[in-house]
Each structure stands twice: as C-alpha cells, then as structure tokens.
Scaffold this motif. Structure first.
Motif, PDB file in Angstrom:
ATOM      1  N   GLY A 184      27.774   7.206  17.369  1.00 24.75           N
ATOM      2  CA  GLY A 184      27.796   7.701  18.747  1.00 24.75           C
ATOM      3  C   GLY A 184      26.554   8.459  19.147  1.00 24.75           C
ATOM      4  N   GLY A 185      25.580   8.566  18.231  1.00 25.73           N
ATOM      5  CA  GLY A 185      24.346   9.265  18.543  1.00 25.73           C
ATOM      6  C   GLY A 185      24.188  10.538  17.734  1.00 25.73           C
ATOM      7  N   CYS A 186      23.336  11.416  18.199  1.00 25.59           N
ATOM      8  CA  CYS A 186      23.053  12.663  17.486  1.00 25.59           C
ATOM      9  C   CYS A 186      24.190  13.657  17.710  1.00 25.59           C
ATOM     10  CB  CYS A 186      21.728  13.248  17.979  1.00 25.59           C
ATOM     11  SG  CYS A 186      21.221  14.728  17.090  1.00 25.59           S
ATOM     12  N   GLN A 187      24.820  14.089  16.608  1.00 25.35           N
ATOM     13  CA  GLN A 187      25.934  15.031  16.687  1.00 25.35           C
ATOM     14  C   GLN A 187      25.470  16.481  16.532  1.00 25.35           C
ATOM     15  OE1 GLN A 187      28.999  13.716  17.475  1.00 25.35           O
ATOM     16  NE2 GLN A 187      27.732  11.864  17.632  1.00 25.35           N
ATOM     17  N   ARG A 188      24.396  16.686  15.766  1.00 19.29           N
ATOM     18  CA  ARG A 188      23.845  18.032  15.588  1.00 19.29           C
ATOM     19  C   ARG A 188      22.323  17.957  15.587  1.00 19.29           C
ATOM     20  NH1 ARG A 188      26.872  20.137  10.125  1.00 19.29           N
ATOM     21  NH2 ARG A 188      29.041  19.638  10.711  1.00 19.29           N
ATOM     22  N   ARG A 189      21.714  18.958  16.150  1.00 17.31           N
ATOM     23  CA  ARG A 189      20.253  19.123  16.065  1.00 17.31           C
ATOM     24  C   ARG A 189      19.989  20.620  15.973  1.00 17.31           C
ATOM     25  NH1 ARG A 189      17.941  15.739  19.957  1.00 17.31           N
ATOM     26  NH2 ARG A 189      17.453  14.243  18.286  1.00 17.31           N
ATOM     27  N   CYS A 190      19.472  21.030  14.799  1.00 19.80           N
ATOM     28  CA  CYS A 190      19.366  22.456  14.495  1.00 19.80           C
ATOM     29  C   CYS A 190      17.925  22.801  14.150  1.00 19.80           C
ATOM     30  CB  CYS A 190      20.304  22.785  13.321  1.00 19.80           C
ATOM     31  SG  CYS A 190      20.271  24.508  12.801  1.00 19.80           S
ATOM     32  N   ALA A 231       0.836  -1.213   0.000  1.00 19.52           N
ATOM     33  CA  ALA A 231       0.000   0.000   0.000  1.00 19.52           C
ATOM     34  C   ALA A 231       0.864   1.254   0.000  1.00 19.52           C
ATOM     35  CB  ALA A 231      -0.930   0.010   1.206  1.00 19.52           C
ATOM     36  N   SER A 232       0.578   2.158  -0.903  1.00 19.52           N
ATOM     37  CA  SER A 232       1.263   3.455  -0.916  1.00 19.52           C
ATOM     38  C   SER A 232       0.483   4.497  -0.118  1.00 19.52           C
ATOM     39  CB  SER A 232       1.452   3.948  -2.349  1.00 19.52           C
ATOM     40  OG  SER A 232       0.199   4.094  -3.001  1.00 19.52           O
ATOM     41  N   THR A 233      -0.745   4.165   0.292  1.00 17.31           N
ATOM     42  CA  THR A 233      -1.581   5.076   1.081  1.00 17.31           C
ATOM     43  C   THR A 233      -2.172   4.321   2.260  1.00 17.31           C
ATOM     44  OG1 THR A 233      -2.183   6.377  -0.877  1.00 17.31           O
ATOM     45  CG2 THR A 233      -3.584   6.619   1.070  1.00 17.31           C
ATOM     46  N   ILE A 234      -2.104   4.894   3.452  1.00 15.45           N
ATOM     47  CA  ILE A 234      -2.748   4.311   4.622  1.00 15.45           C
ATOM     48  C   ILE A 234      -3.537   5.391   5.347  1.00 15.45           C
ATOM     49  CG2 ILE A 234      -1.048   2.475   4.909  1.00 15.45           C
ATOM     50  CD1 ILE A 234       0.252   4.059   7.092  1.00 15.45           C
ATOM     51  N   GLU A 235      -4.586   4.960   6.046  1.00 13.76           N
ATOM     52  CA  GLU A 235      -5.443   5.884   6.788  1.00 13.76           C
ATOM     53  C   GLU A 235      -4.887   6.090   8.192  1.00 13.76           C
ATOM     54  OE1 GLU A 235      -9.407   4.397   6.761  1.00 13.76           O
ATOM     55  OE2 GLU A 235      -9.678   4.684   4.602  1.00 13.76           O
ATOM     56  N   ALA A 236      -4.947   7.336   8.652  1.00 14.87           N
ATOM     57  CA  ALA A 236      -4.425   7.660   9.980  1.00 14.87           C
ATOM     58  C   ALA A 236      -5.238   8.796  10.585  1.00 14.87           C
ATOM     59  CB  ALA A 236      -2.944   8.032   9.894  1.00 14.87           C
ATOM     60  N   LEU A 237      -4.957   9.081  11.845  1.00 19.10           N
ATOM     61  CA  LEU A 237      -5.586  10.197  12.549  1.00 19.10           C
ATOM     62  C   LEU A 237      -4.506  11.097  13.117  1.00 19.10           C
ATOM     63  CD1 LEU A 237      -8.340   8.367  14.662  1.00 19.10           C
ATOM     64  CD2 LEU A 237      -8.721   9.740  12.602  1.00 19.10           C
ATOM     65  N   ILE A 238      -4.614  12.400  12.849  1.00 20.88           N
ATOM     66  CA  ILE A 238      -3.803  13.373  13.578  1.00 20.88           C
ATOM     67  C   ILE A 238      -4.461  13.556  14.933  1.00 20.88           C
ATOM     68  CG2 ILE A 238      -3.121  15.795  13.700  1.00 20.88           C
ATOM     69  CD1 ILE A 238      -2.725  15.792  10.735  1.00 20.88           C
ATOM     70  N   THR A 239      -3.703  13.411  15.990  1.00 26.30           N
ATOM     71  CA  THR A 239      -4.247  13.420  17.346  1.00 26.30           C
ATOM     72  C   THR A 239      -4.161  14.813  17.965  1.00 26.30           C
ATOM     73  OG1 THR A 239      -2.091  12.754  18.218  1.00 26.30           O
ATOM     74  CG2 THR A 239      -3.657  10.996  17.665  1.00 26.30           C
ATOM     75  N   PRO A 240      -4.848  15.028  19.092  1.00 30.12           N
ATOM     76  CA  PRO A 240      -4.788  16.337  19.757  1.00 30.12           C
ATOM     77  C   PRO A 240      -3.362  16.722  20.136  1.00 30.12           C
ATOM     78  CG  PRO A 240      -6.608  15.039  20.618  1.00 30.12           C
ATOM     79  CD  PRO A 240      -5.819  14.122  19.727  1.00 30.12           C
ATOM     80  N   GLY A 241      -3.138  18.018  20.228  1.00 29.30           N
ATOM     81  CA  GLY A 241      -1.801  18.532  20.495  1.00 29.30           C
ATOM     82  C   GLY A 241      -1.086  18.840  19.193  1.00 29.30           C
ATOM     83  N   ASP A 242       0.218  19.056  19.270  1.00 32.78           N
ATOM     84  CA  ASP A 242       1.035  19.298  18.079  1.00 32.78           C
ATOM     85  C   ASP A 242       1.798  18.018  17.761  1.00 32.78           C
ATOM     86  OD1 ASP A 242       2.677  20.120  16.057  1.00 32.78           O
ATOM     87  OD2 ASP A 242       3.364  21.942  17.050  1.00 32.78           O
ATOM     88  N   PRO A 243       1.425  17.304  16.688  1.00 33.00           N
ATOM     89  CA  PRO A 243       2.008  15.982  16.436  1.00 33.00           C
ATOM     90  C   PRO A 243       3.323  16.006  15.660  1.00 33.00           C
ATOM     91  CG  PRO A 243       0.333  16.433  14.802  1.00 33.00           C
ATOM     92  CD  PRO A 243       0.380  17.641  15.706  1.00 33.00           C
ATOM     93  N   LEU A 244       3.805  17.191  15.271  1.00 34.66           N
ATOM     94  CA  LEU A 244       4.943  17.266  14.346  1.00 34.66           C
ATOM     95  C   LEU A 244       6.175  17.859  15.022  1.00 34.66           C
ATOM     96  CD1 LEU A 244       6.030  17.002  11.427  1.00 34.66           C
ATOM     97  CD2 LEU A 244       5.146  19.315  11.001  1.00 34.66           C
ATOM     98  N   ASN A 245       7.313  17.190  14.843  1.00 33.42           N
ATOM     99  CA  ASN A 245       8.606  17.710  15.277  1.00 33.42           C
ATOM    100  C   ASN A 245       9.540  17.724  14.075  1.00 33.42           C
ATOM    101  OD1 ASN A 245       8.583  18.124  18.277  1.00 33.42           O
ATOM    102  ND2 ASN A 245       7.850  16.013  18.209  1.00 33.42           N
ATOM    103  N   GLN A 246      10.246  18.836  13.894  1.00 34.80           N
ATOM    104  CA  GLN A 246      11.153  18.976  12.761  1.00 34.80           C
ATOM    105  C   GLN A 246      12.483  19.574  13.211  1.00 34.80           C
ATOM    106  OE1 GLN A 246       8.459  21.354  10.159  1.00 34.80           O
ATOM    107  NE2 GLN A 246       8.571  19.625   8.741  1.00 34.80           N
ATOM    108  N   TYR A 247      13.570  18.934  12.794  1.00 37.03           N
ATOM    109  CA  TYR A 247      14.918  19.440  13.049  1.00 37.03           C
ATOM    110  C   TYR A 247      15.814  19.069  11.873  1.00 37.03           C
ATOM    111  CZ  TYR A 247      13.537  19.926  17.970  1.00 37.03           C
ATOM    112  OH  TYR A 247      12.902  20.274  19.132  1.00 37.03           O
ATOM    113  N   ASN A 248      16.901  19.808  11.717  1.00 37.32           N
ATOM    114  CA  ASN A 248      17.991  19.391  10.848  1.00 37.32           C
ATOM    115  C   ASN A 248      18.978  18.643  11.745  1.00 37.32           C
ATOM    116  OD1 ASN A 248      16.920  20.732   8.574  1.00 37.32           O
ATOM    117  ND2 ASN A 248      17.805  22.668   9.264  1.00 37.32           N
TER     118      ASN A 248
END
Length: 342
Positions: free
Chosen positions: A97-103, A74-91
């Motif tokens: 050794g883990g995360c070296q940069r988070r911008c 399947a290239s498409t699936i059904e989902a629900l955006i839930t209450p609150g802010d569901p999105l986090n974005q960083y570079n």
C-alpha cells in the motif's frame, strides 16, 4: 539568463537506478556488482558497453511496466556528486500500500510520533528481523558522466552501516564546497561481514570515495567542471583551466628575476584556483617552462664568471677610495659609485 518559477523546486530528471541487488523470479538476490536499471534502453546498453553484462528487459516486483536492466561485471563505477545536497536518508517501512513509516531517527514523520522502532526495541533496533522494524534507507543522487543525458541516477542502499559512511562522506564534502560545484567519486561495492550472537553474516556495503583527487582538493572549495570531469588530467581533456581575469600570470612569470620567484608565483596561482595542484594543466606547464629558462639563464651567467688562474688564484677587486667610504650595509660591488672592476 531567463526567469525561473520561484515556488517550485528545480531538479534534474531521474534517468534510472544503481542497485546492489536484483530479482530472480520473485526472489531478491544480492549482487557483488552494480545493477543498472532504466526505462531507457539506450542508457542500459551504454552501461553494458562500459561495465559489462547483457542488457535485458525486466519488470520490478509489483509493477506491470517493463524496464531495462543490466547486471554488470563492475563493482566500481565513476560518478559525480552534483551541486546541492545529493543525499536523503530515512528509516522507512513499506508495504504493497506504499510507505507506512518514514522516520528521521527521532520522529516518525507521517504520524508525528517519537521513533517507533527505538521505543519498542531500543538502540539496537536495526538488528531486529527484517519487516518488523524500519529499514535504514539512503538515496544518493549522482551523475554518470559517461552516459548520455544530463539527468541523475539514484544509488540506494538499505545498509545501516553504509548510511553512517555516506552521511559522513557527503557532509565533509559539502563543508568544503558549500554545495557548489561537482565532486568526482567512485561508487564501490565492498563485501563485508560481521559476527553477532555466534553467527557470521556477509553483506555488501556501497562505499563512496574520492576519485583522483585528494581531501585537500575536495575541501578547498568548489572545483571547475573541467577538473571534476577529468581529475587525473587536470581537466585538459575537456577544457583548459583559465587564469582569473585581471591577472596575467605568464607576464608576471616572465618579469620574475629567478626560477624561485616563478615557483612562488605558481603557488599564488594554485591558491587562486588558476592551476591544478598536480601541475598537469597548460598554465602550470607554461610556468614550469619559464622557471626552467630562468635556471638556464642563471647557469649561463655562472659560466661567464672568471675562474682561478693556473696557480689557483682569483683576480681581486680594485676599489677606489671613494667606494671604500660608502656605507657597508650593501655588497661592495653593488654600492652606488663603485668603481669595481675585475
């Protein structure tokens, strides 16, 4: 309701990941269909029943803990955006050794320096070779309503272009709902291509789009959970939409004079969130039936009106002198004291 600790963040458990790629040996592969991974065999087998594919055990790179995964069809699936802010974005830039940069696009948060990639490569830093700059990382937490459990699934993309679209889509929805209630969406993998420096590059982008609701509905405020779970059917498959307490819409409709008055009442109910905009809920159907009965009653009354005689003439109203002296701003037959008869 019981009490909650005020010094910790409340969140649902993460059941698994929704991926657009998989590993074949140590080699990463892009996928045109969704890859569902989880520690739970039950979740993965249910996903395979819904979206195709063969469940299998699998170990992520650099991990010794086995999980389950299914490369769906399947290239498409059904989902629900839930209450609150569901999105986090960083570079982000990761190593063994883990995360070296988070911008955040302006400040590298681990060292508190200005954005390193921007300072070194300028505005087009994201077009540099992978591994030399941060990867634009977007993580969207959604609920999959057809899988068991009340936890979250994390869809993740490292696409610079998907990041722009995800942020715009989620922010518009949050502007309408204030982060309250659920929003039904489709998560769709869309193949795209771009031409740069004479080269054509093909890549998948995850598109988040509204499912069976209009922008008007999504931006009108929080919708009921019943509608979010069954947007095509107005929530009837889960629960009937109930009118707000304090207003008996049915009683008001029965007391209306005409079908137009009932339709106006339905518009009021829609604005109050008591009915589904498509009119597929039980209350809408009851109001439609009442409006139809008003129309039928009006038609019957019209049939009782006298018609012309065989010469095509109508009986005239005979008005007495007292009636003729009444004010003329009412229809004659409706004036007080009228002796009108046919």
């Amino acid at each position: 309701m019981g009490s909650r600790l005020l010094n910790i963040q409340r969140r649902a458990a993460e059941h698994g990941r929704l991926r657009t790629g998989y590993t074949q040996g140590n080699r990463p592969m892009r996928s045109a269909t969704w890859v569902v991974t989880s520690h739970s065999e039950e979740h993965v087998r249910t996903a395979a029943q819904l979206w195709g594919g063969e469940p299998e055990q699998w170990k992520p790179l650099n991990s010794t803990i086995a999980q389950w995964r299914v490369i769906t069809t399947a290239s498409t699936i059904e989902a629900l955006i839930t209450p609150g802010d569901p999105l986090n974005q960083y570079n982000e830039m990761w190593s063994k050794g883990g995360c070296q940069r988070r911008c955040d696009g302006e400040t590298e948060l681990l060292t508190r320096q200005p954005c390193i990639c921007l300072a070194r490569f300028g505005e087009d830093w994201h077009q540099q070779k992978k591994g030399t700059v941060c990867s634009t990382t977007s993580r969207l937490n959604v609920m999959l309503p057809d899988l068991s459990g009340m936890g979250m699934w994390r869809a993740e993309t490292h696409s610079f272009y998907a990041a722009q679209e995800w942020g715009g889509m989620v922010d518009m929805v949050l502007a309408g709902t204030d982060g309250k209630g659920f929003i039904p969406v489709n998560l769709r993998i869309e193949p795209r291509q771009r031409v740069a420096n004479g080269e054509t590059k093909k890549f998948p982008v995850v598109v988040v789009e509204l499912r069976n609701i209009t922008p008007r509905q999504a931006l009108a405020g929080p919708m009921t959970a019943a509608v979010a779970l069954d947007p095509a059917g107005g929530g009837q498959a889960v629960a009937a939409i109930e009118a707000p307490k304090g207003r008996d819409w049915i009683a008001d409709a029965k007391g209306a004079l005409t079908s137009d008055d009932v339709r106006d009442l339905w518009m009021e109910a829609q604005n109050a969130g008591a009915v589904h905009p498509k009119g597929t809920d039980p209350l809408s159907k009851q109001l439609m039936a009442i409006a139809a009965s008003k129309d039928a009653e009006s038609n019957r009354q019209g049939e009782d009106e006298p018609g012309p005689d065989e010469d095509g003439a109508y009986d005239v109203e005979v008005i007495d002198e007292a009636a003729e002296r009444q004010p003329t701003d009412w229809p004659v037959a409706a004036q007080p004291g009228s002796g009108a008869r046919r």
